[in-house]
Design a protein around this motif. Structure first.
Motif, short mmCIF file in Angstrom:
data_model
loop_
_atom_site.label_atom_id
_atom_site.label_comp_id
_atom_site.label_asym_id
_atom_site.label_seq_id
_atom_site.Cartn_x
_atom_site.Cartn_y
_atom_site.Cartn_z
N HIS A 153 50.14 0.38 7.68
CA HIS A 153 51.41 0.02 8.30
C HIS A 153 52.51 0.90 7.73
O HIS A 153 52.89 0.79 6.57
N ALA A 154 53.04 1.81 8.56
CA ALA A 154 53.97 2.83 8.08
C ALA A 154 55.24 2.24 7.48
O ALA A 154 55.74 2.72 6.46
N SER A 155 55.80 1.22 8.12
CA SER A 155 57.02 0.61 7.60
C SER A 155 56.79 -0.01 6.24
O SER A 155 57.62 0.12 5.33
N ALA A 184 53.04 7.02 4.70
CA ALA A 184 53.77 6.56 5.88
C ALA A 184 53.96 7.71 6.85
O ALA A 184 53.76 7.58 8.07
N ALA A 185 54.35 8.87 6.34
CA ALA A 185 54.57 10.05 7.18
C ALA A 185 53.27 10.50 7.83
O ALA A 185 53.23 10.86 9.01
N HIS A 186 52.18 10.48 7.05
CA HIS A 186 50.89 10.91 7.58
C HIS A 186 50.40 9.97 8.69
O HIS A 186 49.86 10.41 9.71
N PHE A 187 50.59 8.68 8.47
CA PHE A 187 50.15 7.73 9.49
C PHE A 187 50.94 7.93 10.78
O PHE A 187 50.39 7.92 11.88
N ALA A 188 52.25 8.10 10.65
CA ALA A 188 53.09 8.32 11.83
C ALA A 188 52.65 9.56 12.57
O ALA A 188 52.61 9.60 13.80
N GLY A 189 52.31 10.60 11.82
CA GLY A 189 51.87 11.84 12.45
C GLY A 189 50.54 11.68 13.16
O GLY A 189 50.38 12.11 14.30
N LEU A 190 49.58 11.04 12.51
CA LEU A 190 48.26 10.86 13.10
C LEU A 190 48.33 10.01 14.36
O LEU A 190 47.62 10.25 15.34
N ARG A 194 56.57 9.49 17.26
CA ARG A 194 57.77 10.30 17.04
C ARG A 194 58.93 9.43 16.57
O ARG A 194 59.64 9.81 15.63
N ALA A 195 59.12 8.26 17.21
CA ALA A 195 60.23 7.38 16.81
C ALA A 195 60.08 6.97 15.35
O ALA A 195 61.06 6.91 14.61
N THR A 196 58.84 6.71 14.95
CA THR A 196 58.59 6.32 13.57
C THR A 196 58.87 7.48 12.62
O THR A 196 59.46 7.31 11.55
N ALA A 197 58.43 8.68 13.02
CA ALA A 197 58.66 9.86 12.19
C ALA A 197 60.16 10.10 12.01
O ALA A 197 60.63 10.40 10.90
N ILE A 254 43.89 6.47 19.56
CA ILE A 254 45.17 6.19 18.91
C ILE A 254 45.62 4.76 19.20
O ILE A 254 46.22 4.10 18.37
N SER A 255 45.30 4.25 20.40
CA SER A 255 45.75 2.91 20.78
C SER A 255 45.14 1.83 19.89
O SER A 255 45.64 0.71 19.83
N SER A 256 44.04 2.16 19.19
CA SER A 256 43.39 1.15 18.36
C SER A 256 43.95 1.12 16.94
O SER A 256 43.60 0.27 16.15
N LEU A 257 44.82 2.08 16.62
CA LEU A 257 45.41 2.12 15.30
C LEU A 257 46.52 1.09 15.19
O LEU A 257 47.15 0.76 16.19
N PRO A 258 46.79 0.59 13.97
CA PRO A 258 47.90 -0.35 13.80
C PRO A 258 49.21 0.28 14.22
O PRO A 258 49.39 1.49 14.09
N GLN A 259 50.11 -0.51 14.73
CA GLN A 259 51.38 -0.01 15.21
C GLN A 259 52.52 -0.41 14.28
O GLN A 259 52.49 -1.47 13.66
#
Length: 267
Positions: A153-155, A184-190, A194-197, A254-259
């Motif tokens: 979870h990036a946040s 967090a940055a790596h997860f957002a990138g993978l 973009r909004a998270t990054a 990607i859709s199966s990854l946590p958001q």
């Protein structure tokens, strides 16, 4: 799914709603998604009921209504549905369709978090960090952030980095702060977020930080095949390093990854 859905089976009806929601295999249509969610929801399908609440909350395919969203979330949350419990917590936290109550929010986040729901765990961490609805407790905040962070979870990863940077609830450690910010940055990138990054970048996370393999957010975005995110990272000179990794799609959708839950953050 369509054949079984038309025969009245709830699971295929909900799955067909998901396909229309995301435009997978069919033309994207919020209205069609709502139609099939409603059919499954009437049969008591918990997932469809939660999804229908989401549609009303956001006004997708229906007239936006926090009140109707609350009705659906409450109905399924009482059945123990973790996502609905988390959403109900958010509604109480923000006073959407119900009288605002941090205490109620914490209660529902807690029920969901205990089931391992990453968004709820991160949100509960925020409640403890800020003393909203519960007694302020940095140690408990750190514990819940870590549980969510371990799920990618990036946040939560960013918040945990903040805790380590400032020694709140954990032993101060610059190396751990950088490690969690980097995660967090790596997860957002993978995941191509973009909004998270951008969210992380604005809050001071250096997206250029590399892991042991020498990869940063830009490399992860390239690995995931996310050209739009890569263009932003390079275009704004956020990450200007070369890309040794070709654009390929990850094995895991990607859709199966946590958001990311952007609602859960420290001030």
């Amino acid at each position: 799914y369509e054949k079984a859905a038309k025969q009245g089976h709830a699971d295929p009806q909900c799955n067909l709603g998901n396909m229309y929601l995301d435009g997978h295999g069919v033309k994207q249509s919020y209205e069609k998604a709502v139609e099939w969610y409603a059919k499954a929801a009437k049969q008591g399908h918990a997932g469809a009921q939660c999804n229908l609440g989401f549609m009303y909350e956001n006004g997708h395919g229906v007239k936006q209504s926090y009140e109707k969203a609350m009705e659906w979330y409450a109905k399924v949350a009482k059945q123990g549905h973790a996502s609905a419990q988390c959403s109900l917590g958010f509604m109480y936290e923000n006073g959407h369709g119900v009288k605002q109550s941090y205490e109620k929010a914490g209660e529902w986040y807690g029920k969901s978090a205990m089931q391992g729901h990453a968004d709820a765990q991160c949100s509960l961490g925020c409640m403890y960090a800020n003393g909203h609805g519960v007694k302020e407790n940095d140690e408990k905040a750190g514990e819940w952030y870590e549980k969510a962070a371990m799920q990618g979870h990036a946040s939560a990863q960013f918040n945990l980095g903040f805790m380590y940077e400032n020694g709140h609830g954990v032993k101060q450690s610059d190396s751990d702060a950088i490690r969690w910010d980097c995660n967090a940055a790596h997860f957002a990138g993978l995941a191509g977020m973009r909004a998270t990054a951008e969210w992380l970048w604005k809050r001071g996370v250096d997206l250029r930080n590399t892991n042991k393999q020498g990869h940063n957010a830009l490399h992860k975005a390239a690995y995931g095949g996310h050209k739009e995110l890569c263009a932003w990272l390079q275009g704004d000179l956020v990450c200007s390093s070369p890309l040794p990794i070709p654009f390929v799609q990850t094995e895991e959708p990607i859709s199966s990854l946590p958001q990311l839950d952007p609602r859960a953050e420290l001030p």
